[in-house]
Design a protein around this motif. Structure first.
Motif, short mmCIF file in Angstrom:
data_model
loop_
_atom_site.label_atom_id
_atom_site.label_comp_id
_atom_site.label_asym_id
_atom_site.label_seq_id
_atom_site.Cartn_x
_atom_site.Cartn_y
_atom_site.Cartn_z
N MET A 1 0.84 -1.19 0.00
CA MET A 1 0.00 0.00 0.00
C MET A 1 0.88 1.25 0.00
O MET A 1 1.70 1.40 0.89
CB MET A 1 -0.87 -0.01 1.26
N LYS A 2 0.67 2.11 -0.96
CA LYS A 2 1.50 3.30 -1.06
C LYS A 2 1.25 4.20 0.15
O LYS A 2 0.14 4.29 0.66
CB LYS A 2 1.14 4.04 -2.36
N TYR A 3 2.26 4.88 0.60
CA TYR A 3 2.26 5.76 1.76
C TYR A 3 2.04 5.02 3.08
O TYR A 3 1.85 5.62 4.11
CB TYR A 3 1.22 6.89 1.63
N VAL A 4 1.95 3.71 3.05
CA VAL A 4 1.82 2.94 4.28
C VAL A 4 3.00 1.99 4.40
O VAL A 4 3.79 2.07 5.34
CB VAL A 4 0.49 2.16 4.31
N ASP A 5 3.16 1.11 3.40
CA ASP A 5 4.19 0.07 3.50
C ASP A 5 5.60 0.64 3.66
O ASP A 5 6.40 0.10 4.40
CB ASP A 5 4.13 -0.85 2.28
N GLU A 6 5.87 1.74 2.94
CA GLU A 6 7.22 2.28 3.05
C GLU A 6 7.50 2.87 4.43
O GLU A 6 8.64 3.15 4.76
CB GLU A 6 7.51 3.31 1.93
N PHE A 7 6.45 3.03 5.23
CA PHE A 7 6.65 3.54 6.59
C PHE A 7 6.51 2.43 7.64
O PHE A 7 6.27 2.68 8.81
CB PHE A 7 5.67 4.69 6.88
N ARG A 8 6.58 1.19 7.15
CA ARG A 8 6.52 0.06 8.08
C ARG A 8 7.66 -0.91 7.82
O ARG A 8 7.54 -2.09 8.08
CB ARG A 8 5.19 -0.68 7.93
N LYS A 9 8.74 -0.41 7.23
CA LYS A 9 9.82 -1.32 6.86
C LYS A 9 10.71 -1.63 8.06
O LYS A 9 11.18 -0.72 8.74
CB LYS A 9 10.64 -0.72 5.72
N ARG A 10 10.92 -2.90 8.24
CA ARG A 10 11.65 -3.39 9.40
C ARG A 10 13.06 -2.79 9.50
O ARG A 10 13.42 -2.25 10.55
CB ARG A 10 11.73 -4.92 9.30
N GLU A 11 13.82 -2.89 8.42
CA GLU A 11 15.23 -2.47 8.49
C GLU A 11 15.32 -0.98 8.84
O GLU A 11 16.13 -0.56 9.65
CB GLU A 11 15.96 -2.72 7.15
N GLU A 12 14.44 -0.22 8.17
CA GLU A 12 14.48 1.22 8.40
C GLU A 12 14.10 1.56 9.84
O GLU A 12 14.73 2.39 10.48
CB GLU A 12 13.51 1.90 7.42
N ALA A 13 13.06 0.90 10.34
CA ALA A 13 12.60 1.15 11.71
C ALA A 13 13.70 0.79 12.70
O ALA A 13 14.02 1.58 13.60
CB ALA A 13 11.35 0.33 11.99
N GLN A 14 14.28 -0.39 12.52
CA GLN A 14 15.32 -0.83 13.46
C GLN A 14 16.55 0.07 13.35
O GLN A 14 17.21 0.36 14.35
CB GLN A 14 15.67 -2.30 13.21
N GLY A 15 16.85 0.54 12.12
CA GLY A 15 17.98 1.45 11.91
C GLY A 15 17.78 2.76 12.66
O GLY A 15 18.69 3.27 13.31
N LEU A 16 16.54 3.29 12.59
CA LEU A 16 16.23 4.54 13.29
C LEU A 16 16.32 4.37 14.80
O LEU A 16 16.82 5.24 15.51
CB LEU A 16 14.82 5.01 12.91
N LEU A 17 15.81 3.23 15.27
CA LEU A 17 15.87 2.96 16.72
C LEU A 17 17.33 2.90 17.18
O LEU A 17 17.67 3.39 18.26
CB LEU A 17 15.13 1.65 17.04
N ARG A 18 18.18 2.32 16.33
CA ARG A 18 19.60 2.25 16.65
C ARG A 18 20.20 3.66 16.74
O ARG A 18 20.95 3.97 17.67
CB ARG A 18 20.32 1.46 15.55
N LYS A 19 19.80 4.50 15.78
CA LYS A 19 20.33 5.87 15.77
C LYS A 19 19.89 6.63 17.03
O LYS A 19 20.65 7.41 17.59
CB LYS A 19 19.85 6.62 14.52
N ILE A 20 18.64 6.37 17.46
CA ILE A 20 18.16 7.03 18.69
C ILE A 20 19.04 6.60 19.87
O ILE A 20 19.49 7.42 20.67
CB ILE A 20 16.67 6.69 18.96
N ARG A 21 19.30 5.30 19.94
CA ARG A 21 20.12 4.79 21.04
C ARG A 21 21.53 5.39 21.01
O ARG A 21 22.11 5.67 22.05
CB ARG A 21 20.18 3.26 21.01
N GLU A 22 22.03 5.63 19.81
CA GLU A 22 23.38 6.18 19.68
C GLU A 22 23.48 7.63 20.17
O GLU A 22 24.43 8.00 20.83
CB GLU A 22 23.83 6.13 18.20
N ILE A 23 22.47 8.43 19.82
CA ILE A 23 22.61 9.87 20.13
C ILE A 23 22.02 10.26 21.49
O ILE A 23 22.30 11.33 22.00
CB ILE A 23 21.96 10.76 19.04
N SER A 24 21.18 9.39 22.05
CA SER A 24 20.44 9.77 23.25
C SER A 24 21.31 9.65 24.50
O SER A 24 21.78 8.57 24.83
CB SER A 24 19.20 8.90 23.37
#
Lengths: 363, 339
Positions: A1-24
């Motif tokens: 689904m356009k505008y939905v699936d691209e915002f539910r991607k596992r790698e991207e989500a986990q990558g962002l969570l990693r970045k949060i852990r790095e800078i926080s």
């Protein structure tokens, strides 16, 4: 689904969570204002994936939850006194308990109360049975208001005489200001609601940064939107910035939807409003303008105010202000469950207690 | 003659000549079979060999006609499926009709024809029934109750209490089709790709799975009201085991997902009327999955998770972004969100 699936991607989500852990580094408390954010964050397990120094607090962002006990009782009193009137309401309002019953119970006792999916659904009922009065119990924030206003304009254009609205609408920025003014809670920054902001524009939160020193990020509702919003906010806090940023830029602009604002203003004007848990907030509600008095159910049926009595032991007020988490309420998951809710936060699918019960209880 | 009367009258429930004509002209004619033909107060048949399974269910769907089916098809399939998930071969059904005065006769006839066709295709007989007519406004067009008798051969004993760690959870196809078909049709929500109900009899699918994995099937259910999430929680509660599923592996049609996004619903809680959830041993997983995929009603079958030791009897779901959370039972009904 356009505008939905691209915002539910596992790698991207986990990558962002990693970045949060790095800078926080700092201990921070972030409030998500909107119930849909609370729901999405809980549903995708985002809270649990954040480092422990980031505390997410759920704010007063569910229109059902913030409807005052007085207004709920008022709806119930009206339903009981006018069985001849068709009452149209959005789904979750059906289950909110008042002092003596709920709309769901009044329906079972003979009230003609119907769930509609949009304000236009209420208009359809009025069109089908022009001999009966139809009242729309309109709750909701800035997202919902333009469609209610447009529905009223359509009713006027058609010359429908049996349709009216009880406006229990609420506005978001005044509530955020009131929350900061209580001084009860320490909030370092806000995740602001995507849909509301699509209407009012991100500029509406400027005062939070300038007057209260709280940065804001307007985020969408997919899990990656929420995580990205948290990342942007944490980055601001770590860098000591106090800006209003837009994560949800595929929908939200600085000025918002000017056409929707115009429609809204043509039918409604700001008024004081009673919020559950917070009390009266000046200018935080919307009343129907005098030009539309014939469609104002409050005037048309002289609906008196209801009794403002919170359910005994219910801590929804404190949950809504972000002072406690649901499990700190003595009724949570014991006397108060989604099946037998005592407070509105457990009723609504957008409610903090319902999200906590559904996704986090004993997780 | 009934044919000359265009709507159901209270007289059709009087027990007199109108009732008799309704039964003879509409029901007996459509459901024609030797056990029903005598039109006695009971159907008489020889006891089938093996153990018997007996079930009943009532159908109150609104609207009575919807994309992919109607209340009659639903009433026959639903009862067949309640027998099938216990491993029973459905044999005989009863059908009771509570009809609202004023129902157009042709609508009743369409429903009855649909029931007859569904029963014929499924190889079951509707052998007894009843009709009542209630005053206009006292019913909702048509309610149907069906009961069913089926035969369980051999020593088959399907029970969720037998679910063991390491077992696989399989669904026979996409979740939520029936729920969204009804909802969008009832509310007049137009979809780019309309969703049809999955309403179907599942006894041959269940049989195929049982034959492919004769000793490996622990339990089967049809995830109707409350959807997949509710069935998984029932399995967990009955067995005392934890069940872990992966959101990405659960088949959901694109159009159903889209409608759920708009309405604020979760497809895992929506009703299905033509899907099986089976828990099978690890060793039998491939055989059961292949059997499902080879069947017309199981082409989209998928393994969606596994049974774990515990420590608590609960269902966990790995979300699409890779985090885990609880998948709870549905409490109350799903209602559309406000914003």
């Amino acid at each position: 689904m356009k505008y939905v699936d691209e915002f539910r991607k596992r790698e991207e989500a986990q990558g962002l969570l990693r970045k949060i852990r790095e800078i926080s580094r700092r201990e921070v408390s972030i409030m998500e204002i909107c119930g849909t954010h609370t729901h999405s964050i809980s549903k995708y397990g985002v809270r649990e994936a954040l480092p422990p120094n980031i505390r997410l607090i759920s704010g007063p962002g569910c229109p059902v939850c913030v409807t005052s006990a007085a207004d709920v009782n008022r709806l119930l009193d009206f339903s009981r006194s006018r069985r001849d009137v068709v009452i149209a309401t959005f789904g979750d309002m059906m289950k909110v308990p008042g002092s003596s019953s709920s709309l769901q119970e009044e329906k079972a006792r003979g009230g003609d109360i119907r769930v509609v999916y949009s304000p236009l659904g209420a208009l359809d009922i009025a069109r089908e049975d022009t001999g009966r009065e139809v009242v729309l119990f309109a709750v909701g924030f800035e997202t919902t208001v333009p469609t209610v206003a447009a529905t009223m304009l359509a009713a006027r254009e058609e010359g429908l005489k049996n349709f009216s609205v009880l406006s229990l609408h609420k506005l978001t920025p005044p509530a955020m200001r009131a929350l900061m003014d209580t001084g009860e809670i320490d909030i370092d920054g806000f995740i602001c609601p995507g849909h509301v902001t699509a209407i009012i524009g991100a500029g509406a939160y400027g005062f939070l940064a300038t007057e209260y020193g709280s940065p804001c990020v307007v985020a969408g509702f997919e899990p990656i939107d929420a995580i990205m919003g948290i990342y942007m906010l944490v980055r601001q806090l770590e860098e000591g910035r106090k800006d209003i940023e837009i994560e949800y830029d595929r929908v939200v602009t600085w000025d918002g939807n000017l056409k929707a604002q115009e429609v809204m203003r043509s039918v409604f004007e700001p008024a004081d409003s009673l919020w559950r848990g917070i009390g009266n907030i000046p200018g935080s509600g919307l009343r129907i303008r005098d030009e539309f008095a014939d469609m104002d159910a409050e005037k048309r049926f002289s609906i008196p105010p209801g009794e403002d009595a919170e359910p005994r032991g219910c801590k929804c007020g404190s949950v809504l202000k972000g002072l406690i988490t649901p499990d700190a309420c003595p009724l949570f998951a014991k006397a108060c469950t989604p099946e037998f809710p005592i407070g509105p936060c457990m009723v609504s699918s957008e409610g903090t207690c319902a999200a906590f019960f559904k996704y986090r209880r004993a997780a | 003659m009934t044919k000359d009367i265009k709507t159901i009258l209270l007289a059709h429930g009087s027990g007199g000549s109108h009732s008799r004509r309704l039964v003879e002209d509409v029901f007996a004619k459509a459901f024609t079979n030797p056990l029903l033909a005598p039109l006695n107060d009971q159907a008489v048949f020889a006891s089938p060999s093996g153990r018997l399974a007996f079930t009943t269910d009532s159908y109150v769907v609104k609207p009575i006609f919807f994309p992919g089916g109607d209340i009659g098809k639903l009433a026959v399939c639903g009862t067949i499926n309640d027998l099938a998930v216990g491993g029973a071969e459905p044999l005989y059904l009863s059908a009771s009709f509570i009809i609202e005065e004023g129902l157009p006769m042709d609508e009743l006839e369409r429903v009855v024809a649909s029931m007859a066709k569904t029963a014929l295709d499924a190889g079951v007989m509707i052998v007894t029934g009843d009709t009542k007519v209630v005053e206009r406004g006292k019913g909702d067009k048509l309610f149907i109750n069906t009961a069913g008798i089926g035969r369980i051969s051999g020593s088959l004993d399907l029970a969720p209490s037998g679910i063991k760690p390491g077992d696989s959870v399989i669904v026979s196809g996409t979740m939520g089709d029936h729920g969204i078909a009804i909802l969008t049709h009832r509310e007049g929500i137009r979809m780019e790709t309309p969703v049809e109900s999955d309403c179907a009899p599942l006894h041959t699918l269940a049989k195929a799975v049982l034959e492919a994995a004769p000793s490996g099937v622990r339990a089967m259910r049809d995830p109707t009201r409350g959807g997949l999430a509710t069935v998984l929680n029932e399995f967990a509660a009955s067995s005392g085991r934890s069940i872990s599923v992966r959101e990405d592996d659960i088949p959901v049609k694109e159009a159903v997902r889209g409608a759920c996004e708009i309405l604020g619903f979760d497809p895992l809680y929506l009703a299905n009327e033509g899907k099986l959830v089976a828990v099978v041993s690890k060793e039998s997983t491939d055989a059961a999955l292949d059997a499902m995929r080879s069947h017309r009603y199981g082409r989209d079958a998928a393994v969606i998770g596994t049974v774990e030791e515990g420590p608590k009897a609960r269902v966990l779901i790995e979300t699409s972004i890779g985090n885990r959370r609880i998948l709870d039972m549905l409490s109350g009904e799903q209602l559309p969100r406000i914003c």
